[in-house]
Scaffold this motif. Sequence first.
Motif, mmCIF file in Angstrom:
data_model
loop_
_atom_site.group_PDB
_atom_site.id
_atom_site.type_symbol
_atom_site.label_atom_id
_atom_site.label_comp_id
_atom_site.label_asym_id
_atom_site.label_seq_id
_atom_site.Cartn_x
_atom_site.Cartn_y
_atom_site.Cartn_z
ATOM 1 N N VAL A 35 0.837 -1.134 0.209
ATOM 2 C CA VAL A 35 -0.138 0.001 0.080
ATOM 3 C C VAL A 35 0.862 1.176 -0.038
ATOM 4 O O VAL A 35 0.596 2.295 -0.766
ATOM 5 C CB VAL A 35 -0.861 0.085 1.241
ATOM 6 C CG1 VAL A 35 -1.604 1.312 1.383
ATOM 7 C CG2 VAL A 35 -1.879 -1.136 1.215
ATOM 8 N N VAL A 46 -10.325 3.111 -0.204
ATOM 9 C CA VAL A 46 -10.041 2.018 0.856
ATOM 10 C C VAL A 46 -11.693 1.591 1.269
ATOM 11 O O VAL A 46 -12.011 2.432 2.072
ATOM 12 C CB VAL A 46 -9.297 2.565 2.123
ATOM 13 C CG1 VAL A 46 -9.082 1.356 2.959
ATOM 14 C CG2 VAL A 46 -7.975 3.283 1.614
ATOM 15 N N ASP A 115 -6.655 9.918 0.168
ATOM 16 C CA ASP A 115 -7.031 8.656 0.287
ATOM 17 C C ASP A 115 -8.602 8.625 0.874
ATOM 18 O O ASP A 115 -9.028 9.596 1.429
ATOM 19 C CB ASP A 115 -6.322 7.704 1.172
ATOM 20 C CG ASP A 115 -5.051 7.451 0.677
ATOM 21 O OD1 ASP A 115 -4.886 7.615 -0.517
ATOM 22 O OD2 ASP A 115 -3.982 7.014 1.489
ATOM 23 N N VAL A 117 -11.863 6.675 2.363
ATOM 24 C CA VAL A 117 -12.287 5.499 3.001
ATOM 25 C C VAL A 117 -13.769 5.410 3.046
ATOM 26 O O VAL A 117 -14.425 6.454 3.400
ATOM 27 C CB VAL A 117 -11.784 5.735 4.712
ATOM 28 C CG1 VAL A 117 -12.275 4.227 5.522
ATOM 29 C CG2 VAL A 117 -10.157 5.915 4.998
ATOM 30 N N LEU A 148 -9.709 -3.690 3.232
ATOM 31 C CA LEU A 148 -8.980 -3.544 4.223
ATOM 32 C C LEU A 148 -9.825 -4.071 5.301
ATOM 33 O O LEU A 148 -11.149 -3.887 5.408
ATOM 34 C CB LEU A 148 -8.800 -2.149 4.862
ATOM 35 C CG LEU A 148 -7.990 -1.685 6.000
ATOM 36 C CD1 LEU A 148 -7.356 -0.415 6.109
ATOM 37 C CD2 LEU A 148 -8.764 -1.788 7.299
ATOM 38 N N TYR A 178 -4.465 -5.409 5.288
ATOM 39 C CA TYR A 178 -4.378 -4.521 3.736
ATOM 40 C C TYR A 178 -4.404 -5.272 2.585
ATOM 41 O O TYR A 178 -3.159 -6.231 2.452
ATOM 42 C CB TYR A 178 -3.356 -3.383 3.737
ATOM 43 C CG TYR A 178 -3.470 -2.706 4.784
ATOM 44 C CD1 TYR A 178 -3.739 -1.431 4.824
ATOM 45 C CD2 TYR A 178 -2.568 -3.006 5.951
ATOM 46 C CE1 TYR A 178 -3.774 -0.311 5.903
ATOM 47 C CE2 TYR A 178 -2.556 -1.989 7.116
ATOM 48 C CZ TYR A 178 -3.084 -0.905 7.284
ATOM 49 O OH TYR A 178 -3.173 0.046 8.396
#
Length: 209
Positions: A35, A46, A115, A117, A148, A178
């Motif tokens: 990652v 993610v 990123d 999530v 994840l 991950y």
Amino acid sequence: MGIRVNPLWFVPPAVLFTKVLSRTLRFSQEGLEDVEGMRREVPMVVPIWHDELFPLIYLHRNQGAVAVVSQSRDGEFLSQVLTRFGIQLARGSSRRGGVAALIAARKEMRARNADVVVTVDGPRGPRHKVKEGVVYLASKAGAPLIPLRVFMSRSFVFQKAWDKFQLPWPGARCRVVYGRPYRVPAEMTAEEMARECLRLENMLNALGS
């Protein structure tokens, strides 16, 4: 007449509780090298299960990540907690404002190289069933997906909650796994989108086994 309690009153104690409990947890991280290698090049999407969120709030604090959070009353409480750990927000869900949230998340990815999530079975389930929003975001943003999972050695499970939310016991081991980064096509038919959702769902369920 009953007294209505504003849930936002409980944000400060919830933040304190999260900090105190999280500092007792014993974290291990698997697959982080893959990652981190790709993270230097492009922002990522993610996907996580809703019930495994708690340990990640503290573990990934102040890293500039963006979380997609529901516009519901519960979502407002969660958003207030997340911002206090340095997590940015894109508000919306599959039920309310979902498209707006995905657009906001995509803008944040581009503007800040952030990123994103996404609790892929939120905000109200079905539990551990991937909804298409996360795949759509990864597709349109040209971003890799990083499945994840969090495995807690001991946790209190809220059995009456739709997601069976897990709260780790003090001192619990939290194994954070991950998955390998992968990409989805930029353009997909409805059938292809459904297949990609099922693919991600199977990857999440198999991760760490």
